[in-house]
Scaffold this motif. Sequence first.
Motif, PDB file in Angstrom:
ATOM      1  N   ARG A 131      -7.440   4.612   5.635  1.00 38.13           N
ATOM      2  CA  ARG A 131      -7.183   4.033   4.316  1.00 38.13           C
ATOM      3  C   ARG A 131      -8.360   4.267   3.370  1.00 38.13           C
ATOM      4  N   LEU A 132      -9.574   4.133   3.885  1.00 36.76           N
ATOM      5  CA  LEU A 132     -10.752   4.371   3.051  1.00 36.76           C
ATOM      6  C   LEU A 132     -10.844   5.838   2.634  1.00 36.76           C
ATOM      7  N   LEU A 173       0.846  -1.187   0.000  1.00 39.62           N
ATOM      8  CA  LEU A 173       0.000   0.000   0.000  1.00 39.62           C
ATOM      9  C   LEU A 173       0.881   1.235   0.000  1.00 39.62           C
ATOM     10  N   VAL A 190     -11.430   2.780  -7.394  1.00 37.45           N
ATOM     11  CA  VAL A 190     -11.825   3.157  -6.038  1.00 37.45           C
ATOM     12  C   VAL A 190     -12.840   2.180  -5.450  1.00 37.45           C
ATOM     13  N   LEU A 214     -10.356  -3.454   0.790  1.00 39.30           N
ATOM     14  CA  LEU A 214      -9.853  -3.016   2.094  1.00 39.30           C
ATOM     15  C   LEU A 214     -10.753  -3.486   3.227  1.00 39.30           C
ATOM     16  N   THR A 230     -11.091  -1.169  -4.661  1.00 41.67           N
ATOM     17  CA  THR A 230     -10.109  -1.006  -3.588  1.00 41.67           C
ATOM     18  C   THR A 230     -10.789  -0.862  -2.241  1.00 41.67           C
ATOM     19  N   ALA A 231     -11.844  -0.076  -2.177  1.00 45.96           N
ATOM     20  CA  ALA A 231     -12.552   0.108  -0.912  1.00 45.96           C
ATOM     21  C   ALA A 231     -13.163  -1.200  -0.433  1.00 45.96           C
ATOM     22  N   LEU A 239      -4.716   6.628  -2.786  1.00 52.11           N
ATOM     23  CA  LEU A 239      -4.226   5.326  -2.347  1.00 52.11           C
ATOM     24  C   LEU A 239      -3.954   4.427  -3.545  1.00 52.11           C
ATOM     25  N   GLN A 240      -2.814   3.791  -3.532  1.00 55.53           N
ATOM     26  CA  GLN A 240      -2.483   2.775  -4.524  1.00 55.53           C
ATOM     27  C   GLN A 240      -2.170   1.478  -3.790  1.00 55.53           C
ATOM     28  N   VAL A 241      -2.705   0.381  -4.322  1.00 58.98           N
ATOM     29  CA  VAL A 241      -2.543  -0.918  -3.676  1.00 58.98           C
ATOM     30  C   VAL A 241      -2.102  -1.932  -4.717  1.00 58.98           C
ATOM     31  N   CYS A 246      -8.419   6.334  -0.090  1.00 58.68           N
ATOM     32  CA  CYS A 246      -8.949   5.708  -1.300  1.00 58.68           C
ATOM     33  C   CYS A 246      -9.984   6.604  -1.968  1.00 58.68           C
TER      34      CYS A 246
END
Length: 346
Positions: free
Chosen positions: A317-318, A228, A285, A292, A288-289, A326-328, A321
């Motif tokens: 983190r949310l 992350l 997004v 997470l 990713t959310a 945020l990049q994962v 995002c």
Amino acid sequence: MRKTTATPADVARRVGGIPAQPGRTEAGSVTEILVPGDGGPVRPAVIAGAGPVGRPGERPTVRLRDSAPEEQPRYAPEWLELREPADAAARAMDLLDPLRIRLANLPGRSGLAIHDLGCGTGSMGRWLAPRLDGPQHWVLHDRDPYLLHFAAVASPRAAADGSRVTVETRRGDVARLTPDALAGASLVTASALLDVLTREEIETLAAACAGAGCPALLTLSVAGRVELSAPDPLDQEIAAAFNDHQRRDGLLGPDAVNVACEAFADQGATVKVHPSPWRLGPENVGLTAQWLRGWVGAAVEERPELAERAEPYLAARLAACAAGDLQVTVHHSDLLALARPTGGAG
């Protein structure tokens, strides 16, 4: 109760209803369709049907083993649809050339017969069929008639060279595959399946493919590593707890690919492995959310003592995002096992 694991969002449970399920049949029946060529305080809300749900009377998407009646995990189409673009972008293109070469040299073939295990809504077929030449007949295996319905109606109609693609659905237990079940198969595929199998089940799968003399393309197995942006000290603790969650009850989780390599090699197959990471950024997004929430939720379920710290961690983190900051990278592996073909070809 078994805590079934697949992807992080798959373990984000407690969800709302999903649409009515068409074509439901009684337990134990087989549906065939031919489509012509034309735990602690961290209990975040998730989109409806984004993970396994244990509702009375529902059938599991992929029943990997006999389980108690109350254990009915299933993967809802909303989650599968959300992850499909990321899956398609991640799958290892470098494995396609050796696969094409093997398929072109299989003995006595007039078209391909491809068995897709735990097909869900059919995303593997939509990705792979247009990348292979020649007539194809896909046999889609799943426990859930609702998802089989989606997979059948949304199947691709043409191969890379314009040849006809047809599809047949089979409702059943993919853990009980035998060489007879795969008789005539040119290829076995699966996506995000190995990590929810036990060692015995992977060995059974490898033996079935070897007995049928067909290669296997098994994609998007979790590798146990997550990166992350803006690293946080809690990242590694949550990752370790999530990995332990995936290993519950004898499931292999991030160890699955290594076990599969051994199992297929023991059957005489040549095995190739290639990374297939999700790379999630501002354009992902929603996924990713959702990921997470499930990732943190599973970690807390495994280690409740993380809950107090995990709650503000997840909120931060949310927020990042949602802001596009945020990049994962979620690491996966794709595996191609080239079994010795039956009929004398090498």
